[in-house]
Design a protein around this motif. Structure first.
Motif, mmCIF file in Angstrom:
data_model
loop_
_atom_site.group_PDB
_atom_site.id
_atom_site.type_symbol
_atom_site.label_atom_id
_atom_site.label_comp_id
_atom_site.label_asym_id
_atom_site.label_seq_id
_atom_site.Cartn_x
_atom_site.Cartn_y
_atom_site.Cartn_z
ATOM 1 N N LEU A 23 5.270 44.793 90.869
ATOM 2 C CA LEU A 23 4.527 45.569 89.665
ATOM 3 C C LEU A 23 5.156 46.819 89.377
ATOM 4 O O LEU A 23 5.482 47.383 90.365
ATOM 5 N N ASP A 24 5.105 47.087 88.181
ATOM 6 C CA ASP A 24 5.342 48.251 87.537
ATOM 7 C C ASP A 24 4.250 49.127 87.357
ATOM 8 O O ASP A 24 3.460 48.724 86.200
ATOM 9 N N LEU A 25 3.792 50.384 88.066
ATOM 10 C CA LEU A 25 2.661 50.996 87.446
ATOM 11 C C LEU A 25 3.338 52.225 86.788
ATOM 12 O O LEU A 25 3.944 53.244 87.328
ATOM 13 N N ILE A 26 2.975 52.317 85.356
ATOM 14 C CA ILE A 26 3.590 53.441 84.626
ATOM 15 C C ILE A 26 2.825 54.503 84.313
ATOM 16 O O ILE A 26 1.692 54.134 83.583
ATOM 17 N N LEU A 27 2.946 55.747 84.492
ATOM 18 C CA LEU A 27 2.296 56.858 84.196
ATOM 19 C C LEU A 27 2.638 57.732 83.261
ATOM 20 O O LEU A 27 3.841 58.350 83.594
ATOM 21 N N ASP A 76 -1.703 39.349 98.453
ATOM 22 C CA ASP A 76 -2.580 40.225 97.996
ATOM 23 C C ASP A 76 -2.634 40.462 96.453
ATOM 24 O O ASP A 76 -2.067 39.610 95.856
ATOM 25 N N GLU A 77 -3.431 41.102 95.681
ATOM 26 C CA GLU A 77 -3.845 41.080 94.522
ATOM 27 C C GLU A 77 -2.651 41.467 93.404
ATOM 28 O O GLU A 77 -2.487 40.799 92.730
ATOM 29 N N MET A 78 -1.747 42.468 94.072
ATOM 30 C CA MET A 78 -0.544 42.804 93.079
ATOM 31 C C MET A 78 0.208 41.513 92.892
ATOM 32 O O MET A 78 0.743 41.349 92.023
ATOM 33 N N GLY A 79 0.180 40.729 94.222
ATOM 34 C CA GLY A 79 1.301 39.555 94.146
ATOM 35 C C GLY A 79 0.514 38.580 93.144
ATOM 36 O O GLY A 79 1.020 37.805 92.355
ATOM 37 N N ASP A 80 -0.912 38.381 93.171
ATOM 38 C CA ASP A 80 -1.474 37.517 92.052
ATOM 39 C C ASP A 80 -1.418 37.775 90.997
ATOM 40 O O ASP A 80 -0.953 37.016 90.026
ATOM 41 N N ILE A 81 -1.369 38.918 90.629
ATOM 42 C CA ILE A 81 -0.904 39.597 89.170
ATOM 43 C C ILE A 81 0.232 39.382 88.555
ATOM 44 O O ILE A 81 0.416 38.677 87.614
ATOM 45 N N ALA A 82 1.200 39.472 89.433
ATOM 46 C CA ALA A 82 2.678 39.207 89.209
ATOM 47 C C ALA A 82 3.131 37.778 89.030
ATOM 48 O O ALA A 82 3.807 37.468 88.095
ATOM 49 N N LEU A 83 2.336 36.932 89.809
ATOM 50 C CA LEU A 83 2.839 35.552 89.544
ATOM 51 C C LEU A 83 2.072 34.992 88.356
ATOM 52 O O LEU A 83 2.471 34.251 87.762
ATOM 53 N N ALA A 84 0.744 35.483 88.057
ATOM 54 C CA ALA A 84 0.008 35.124 86.879
ATOM 55 C C ALA A 84 0.871 35.458 85.631
ATOM 56 O O ALA A 84 0.960 34.501 84.784
ATOM 57 N N ARG A 85 1.620 36.483 85.555
ATOM 58 C CA ARG A 85 2.403 37.171 84.600
ATOM 59 C C ARG A 85 3.658 36.051 84.271
ATOM 60 O O ARG A 85 4.094 35.760 83.163
ATOM 61 N N LEU A 86 4.104 35.921 85.444
ATOM 62 C CA LEU A 86 5.286 35.000 85.344
ATOM 63 C C LEU A 86 4.920 33.696 84.908
ATOM 64 O O LEU A 86 5.692 33.205 84.168
ATOM 65 N N GLY A 87 3.957 33.042 85.382
ATOM 66 C CA GLY A 87 3.392 31.797 85.083
ATOM 67 C C GLY A 87 3.097 31.637 83.565
ATOM 68 O O GLY A 87 3.749 30.667 82.995
#
Length: 320
Positions: A23-27, A76-87
């Motif tokens: 994930l990229d966290l952009i501030l 972890d939750e970050m992996g879940d978010i990344a895979l959902a975006r890819l899917g």
């Protein structure tokens, strides 16, 4: 030890990729020079899919490409978010695995106009090895691409053998090294240059790869080794080197929100056309369009997630 799969098989994908997912966290809105032990307030924040390999896979699939992807995330939750975006994009996720022993990688980006701080925790992206790759899956495509060479430390030692196996299976190969955090530009890179069909660096990277002071000298040095070199030069466009022939392809001028992932998005447009056997100059022109599209939303994939926005932009700037 890798072995070539026996017999012929149907080319299921246009392209397969083995690489990192994070994930990229952009501030936004922080000063380039930052004090310690002070509360510094940003003006905006965005969480987006990150990792050059994942951004490329996502955006190629959003452009209609058939994309197979081998990657690893933490459980972890970050992996879940990344895979959902890819899917969402249509990337095949059947060969992405989750690890218990390490977390999903994350990059914190602090944009400062034309410059930015990039802070990365590698996590799972450095752990994948050759033993984690399914060669039959990788060779069920016409083309293989590798990004983020210097972050994928687990894969590096066996990449020359992998590239040889993929070439024997009839695939073409492309490489975008991305940055080397150690700034040595050594290791396995020199062996890979003689095995690839396409090199896709930006201007700063090709100077470091070739160890030359100018773009022209760098292209002169590498052209005898790599059949096709496409260099991303930001607002100046792209330069395409085919043997001794060198052409500039002008950029598409837009007002960017940020440039995170623009190079990976250029790669998506270029490879989408290249894999349709288009002329490399037209492919680079398409790369300029898809790179420009990326800059109009935060991060490297947000402009591609909005299908109406994406398709409207691409229809407006269709490469003739």
């Amino acid at each position: 030890m890798l072995t070539r799969p026996r017999g012929e098989h149907q080319r299921r994908f246009d392209i397969t990729i083995a690489g990192e997912t994070n994930l990229d966290l952009i501030l936004y809105g922080l000063p380039e020079q930052m004090s310690t032990e002070r509360e510094l307030l940003g003006s905006g924040f965005k969480v987006t899919l990150g990792g050059s390999s994942s951004i490329l896979a996502h955006n190629l699939a959003a452009l209609g490409g058939r994309v197979g992807f081998i990657s690893q995330v933490g459980r972890d939750e970050m992996g879940d978010i990344a895979l959902a975006r890819l899917g969402e994009s249509g990337v095949d996720l059947s060969h992405i695995t989750s690890r218990e022993d390490v977390g999903t990688g994350v990059t914190v980006l602090l944009p400062h106009g034309q410059r930015r701080h990039i802070l990365t925790y590698l996590g799972a992206m450095a752990e994948m090895t050759i033993a984690d790759l399914d060669l039959a899956y990788l060779t069920s495509s016409r083309h293989f691409h590798l990004s983020s060479l210097f972050l994928q430390t687990g894969l590096q030692p066996d990449l020359p053998e992998l590239f040889d196996q993929l070439k024997k299976a009839g695939l073409t190969l492309s490489l975008d090294t991305n940055d080397d955090p150690n700034d040595t530009w050594g290791g396995v890179l020199d062996q890979l240059l003689d095995r690839i069909d396409v090199l896709l660096p930006n201007e700063d990277e090709i100077l470091r790869i070739a160890r030359k002071p100018t773009l022209e000298e760098s292209l002169d040095s590498l052209a005898p080794r790599v059949p096709l070199i496409v260099v991303k030069c930001g607002a100046r466009g792209a330069v395409v080197q085919q043997g001794k022939k060198r052409d500039w392809v002008p950029s598409l001028r837009v007002e960017p929100v940020d440039t995170i992932g623009a190079g990976d998005s250029f790669n998506a447009g270029f490879l989408n056309f290249y894999l349709k056997d288009e002329n490399p100059l037209r492919a680079a022109a398409m790369g300029n369009v898809t790179g420009a599209l990326s800059t109009l939303r935060p991060g490297g994939t947000e402009a591609y997630r909005d299908s109406a926005f994406r398709d409207g932009f691409l229809n407006q700037y269709t490469v003739a």
